[in-house]
Write an enzyme that holds these catalytic residues in place. Structure first.
Site, PDB file in Angstrom:
ATOM      1  N   LYS A  84       0.846   5.797   8.205  1.00 17.09           N
ATOM      2  CA  LYS A  84       1.432   5.960   6.641  1.00 17.09           C
ATOM      3  C   LYS A  84       0.204   6.039   5.893  1.00 17.09           C
ATOM      4  CE  LYS A  84       1.959   2.393   4.510  1.00 17.09           C
ATOM      5  NZ  LYS A  84       1.487   1.576   3.392  1.00 17.09           N
ATOM      6  N   LYS A 105      -7.335   1.760  -2.239  1.00 15.35           N
ATOM      7  CA  LYS A 105      -6.998   1.419  -1.014  1.00 15.35           C
ATOM      8  C   LYS A 105      -6.810   2.397   0.160  1.00 15.35           C
ATOM      9  CE  LYS A 105      -5.098  -1.222   2.279  1.00 15.35           C
ATOM     10  NZ  LYS A 105      -3.908  -1.933   2.299  1.00 15.35           N
ATOM     11  N   SER A 114       0.851  -1.263  -0.042  1.00 21.97           N
ATOM     12  CA  SER A 114       0.220  -0.076  -0.015  1.00 21.97           C
ATOM     13  C   SER A 114       0.879   1.172  -0.100  1.00 21.97           C
ATOM     14  CB  SER A 114      -0.953   0.048   1.426  1.00 21.97           C
ATOM     15  OG  SER A 114      -1.914  -1.029   1.141  1.00 21.97           O
TER      16      SER A 114
END
Length: 294
Positions: free
Chosen positions: A239, A171, A96
């Site tokens: 993140k 995502k 990701s």
């Protein structure tokens, strides 16, 4: 069956590589720390001493590493995939990362004669172990079709969502929704406990109504037991929310809840919870409520 290199054998990558080996593929794995090879070897796969060794002769290269700089290093760094894989290899990046980095790397891959799909996953450690991941895939339709032999063995819901970078965009949206659900569940737990309600009974009935969700189902036990052994670490979700807020700013989308969640996740890290499962957002609610000294 194909020859597959799998780079990154962590919490998610290891069970995914194991599924591919058990399916009969010739899987060679590489991980920065060598203590991760046991499950893959038990499934019939092989360890490699470097990325170059892992990808030599591989028809498909799978990557599952934490962040954008890691993917860039694995693919474009010295001794990386682009420098050592055979031309025409299909690269599937399950990591990701930032959509713009994916688009950049896809362009470089094409220049080098490779095919690159961004295929980030959702479902956590349980989804990886049960081959039940949701996989959102960006790239060409032809490459998506060619990757079916991999996706079929690691995922349950696999959808081609658009060109390169689209998988990473979807995502990011997924991580926004998941963080929202976890924070809401954490606040609900602290709220019902403040009234002395049987929390386990409360979550059972909530799970059967409109408030029910995959997050409630999968994370209720973590919160009830205060067991935050990492399935998906707060560090990684922090993140991901950074990706959400940065990408939203670039596109002009307004995500006020996403911005708040990014701050709450950052607070959890600042309080030493970065290595815990993201369900440990509960600890942040307890701190705000004066219920914890840590």
């Amino acid at each position: 069956m194909s020859s597959i290199a799998f780079i990154g054998l962590g919490v998610m990558g290891s069970p995914m590589a194991v599924h591919l080996a058990y399916a009969g593929h010739d899987v060679t794995g590489y991980n920065l720390t060598p203590d991760k090879y046991g499950p893959l070897e038990a499934a019939g796969g092989s360890p490699a001493g470097s990325i170059a060794e892992a990808v030599a002769g591989a028809e498909i290269v799978c990557v599952m590493v934490p962040d954008s700089p890691d993917v860039r290093d694995v693919l474009a760094g010295e001794g990386g995939v682009f420098a050592n894989a055979k031309p025409g290899a299909l690269i599937i990046d399950f990591s990701s990362i930032r959509p713009d980095v994916t688009i950049e790397l896809a362009g470089t891959a094409a220049e080098r004669g490779f095919r690159l799909l961004d295929a980030p996953v959702s479902g956590g450690e349980a989804g990886a172990k049960n081959a039940a991941l949701s996989i959102m895939v960006g790239g060409s339709e032809a490459d998506f079709a060619a990757a079916a032999e991999v996706f079929d063995h690691v995922g349950k819901t696999v959808v081609h969502v658009g060109p390169s970078g689209a998988g990473q965009t979807v995502k990011a949206a997924n991580q926004l929704i998941v963080a929202s659900n976890i924070q809401a569940l954490a606040e609900a737990v602290v709220f019902v406990e403040s009234y002395g309600v049987d929390t386990e009974a409360a979550l059972e009935v909530l799970g059967g109504g409109l408030a029910g969700s995959a997050v409630l189902e999968q994370k209720r036990r973590n919160m009830l037991d205060r067991n935050f052994a990492p399935g998906f670490r707060i560090d990684l979700h922090h993140k991901d929310l950074g990706i959400v807020t940065a990408a939203a700013r670039e596109s002009g989308a307004v995500v006020p809840l996403g911005s708040l969640l990014a701050q709450l996740m950052a607070s959890a890290r600042a309080n030493g919870d970065g290595g815990l499962d993201h369900s440990a957002l509960l600890r942040g609610v307890e701190r705000l409520s004066g219920l914890s000294d840590t």
